[in-house]
Structure formats: C-alpha cells, structure tokens
Design a protein around this motif. Sequence first.
Motif, PDB file in Angstrom:
ATOM      1  N   UNK A   8       0.848  -1.187   0.000  1.00 15.08           N
ATOM      2  CA  UNK A   8       0.000   0.000   0.000  1.00 15.08           C
ATOM      3  C   UNK A   8       0.889   1.244   0.000  1.00 15.08           C
ATOM      4  N   UNK A   9       0.596   2.159  -0.936  1.00 14.94           N
ATOM      5  CA  UNK A   9       1.308   3.426  -1.037  1.00 14.94           C
ATOM      6  C   UNK A   9       0.328   4.537  -0.700  1.00 14.94           C
ATOM      7  N   UNK A  10       0.711   5.434   0.203  1.00 10.66           N
ATOM      8  CA  UNK A  10      -0.132   6.576   0.558  1.00 10.66           C
ATOM      9  C   UNK A  10       0.555   7.862   0.142  1.00 10.66           C
ATOM     10  N   UNK A  11      -0.131   8.663  -0.667  1.00 10.25           N
ATOM     11  CA  UNK A  11       0.407   9.936  -1.138  1.00 10.25           C
ATOM     12  C   UNK A  11       0.075  11.025  -0.124  1.00 10.25           C
ATOM     13  N   UNK A  12       1.110  11.609   0.480  1.00  9.21           N
ATOM     14  CA  UNK A  12       0.929  12.678   1.460  1.00  9.21           C
ATOM     15  C   UNK A  12       1.074  14.019   0.766  1.00  9.21           C
ATOM     16  N   UNK A  13       0.182  14.934   1.078  1.00  6.06           N
ATOM     17  CA  UNK A  13       0.181  16.205   0.368  1.00  6.06           C
ATOM     18  C   UNK A  13       0.282  17.412   1.285  1.00  6.06           C
ATOM     19  N   UNK A  14       0.326  17.185   2.581  1.00  6.62           N
ATOM     20  CA  UNK A  14       0.384  18.308   3.510  1.00  6.62           C
ATOM     21  C   UNK A  14      -0.939  19.022   3.663  1.00  6.62           C
ATOM     22  N   UNK A  35       2.867  -4.315   3.234  1.00  2.76           N
ATOM     23  CA  UNK A  35       3.980  -3.372   3.268  1.00  2.76           C
ATOM     24  C   UNK A  35       3.400  -1.987   2.985  1.00  2.76           C
ATOM     25  N   UNK A  36       3.968  -0.967   3.630  1.00  4.05           N
ATOM     26  CA  UNK A  36       3.400   0.377   3.551  1.00  4.05           C
ATOM     27  C   UNK A  36       4.479   1.404   3.231  1.00  4.05           C
ATOM     28  N   UNK A  80       3.016  -4.487  14.566  1.00  6.46           N
ATOM     29  CA  UNK A  80       3.540  -5.799  14.167  1.00  6.46           C
ATOM     30  C   UNK A  80       2.826  -6.385  12.942  1.00  6.46           C
ATOM     31  N   UNK A  81       1.670  -5.848  12.592  1.00  5.53           N
ATOM     32  CA  UNK A  81       0.924  -6.340  11.430  1.00  5.53           C
ATOM     33  C   UNK A  81       1.345  -5.657  10.130  1.00  5.53           C
ATOM     34  N   UNK A  82       2.278  -4.705  10.209  1.00  8.29           N
ATOM     35  CA  UNK A  82       2.801  -4.027   9.015  1.00  8.29           C
ATOM     36  C   UNK A  82       4.260  -4.462   8.858  1.00  8.29           C
ATOM     37  N   UNK A  83       4.546  -5.340   7.876  1.00  5.20           N
ATOM     38  CA  UNK A  83       5.887  -5.917   7.764  1.00  5.20           C
ATOM     39  C   UNK A  83       6.994  -4.919   7.440  1.00  5.20           C
ATOM     40  N   UNK A  84       6.687  -3.850   6.703  1.00  5.33           N
ATOM     41  CA  UNK A  84       7.700  -2.831   6.441  1.00  5.33           C
ATOM     42  C   UNK A  84       7.021  -1.497   6.221  1.00  5.33           C
ATOM     43  N   UNK A  85       7.774  -0.448   6.532  1.00  2.00           N
ATOM     44  CA  UNK A  85       7.262   0.909   6.420  1.00  2.00           C
ATOM     45  C   UNK A  85       8.393   1.814   5.948  1.00  2.00           C
TER      46      UNK A  85
END
Length: 147
Positions: A8-14, A35-36, A80-85
């Motif tokens: 999952x990719x989240x686009x941050x825009x401020x 993965x996030x 712990x449920x998010x393998x990588x960030x």
Amino acid sequence: MAQHYTRIFAALDGGSTQEAVTARAIALAADNHAHLAFGHVIDSVPYEASGTDFKALCEDVAERIEHDIADILAEARNNPDIPSFELIVRAGRITDTLAEQMIEPFGPDLVVCGERGLSNIKYAFVGSISTFLIRNVRCDVLVVKQN
C-alpha cells in the motif's frame, strides 16, 4: 471475496486530508499485513530557476513530516501487522515524480490519496492528483474525502 492488498502506497500532500489518509493507509496495511510506504512530492516547478538544493530541501521536508505526524508514523513503524514501512520524499513535477519515482518502483496494489491535495486555485489550473492517480496507476486507488 474482499480484495487482499500486499503493498500500500499513501500519497501525502500536507493538505487537510493528510491525517485521514495516513490513518486509513495504516489501518488497511495492518488489516492486510501489507507493506506500507508514504510518499510526498515537493513541486520543483516554482524552484526550477533558483538553483535550489533539492536534496537538502527533501531532507528538510522529510524531517518536518516526521515531526508533524510523528505519532501516526510511530504507529505504522511499531505495528507488528505491518511488515515494512518507509517514508519517501522527492522533488520534481508532482504527477511524474509520484508515478515514476515513487509508485512504480514500490509496486503497490493500492494507492491511498486525499481528495484534494492542492489549493483550490492550483486545483483549477492543474487538475487533481487524485484524478491523475485514478486514470494512470495500474492498481486500486482509494480517495479519502475531506470531513
């Protein structure tokens, strides 16, 4: 059967939806053990003639994001449920940089973004990032609406 997401990719825009976008992305990543990545693009167009040090600018913006939403980012890192960030900050033309330097290399099966990441004036002239993502990325796009 419900879709299972792995990246999952989240686009941050401020913008005003940033906290809602991050919270939704973290919840979905945790529910799916996905993965996030959070990504933010600094629009280089206003700086192109100024000789700006974009590497330093990206580092400064990444630090500001880390500070501004520290609790939310810690939640993602410590879940712990998010393998990588990861948090990715790049400078460039927003849509090209977002698609080519962030989303494509990460290879998400879901992109989460805010309804409107630019001011209303810019929105009228350049179109919305969410519309660009819906039309151009080859995965599901979740657009988080303003409350």
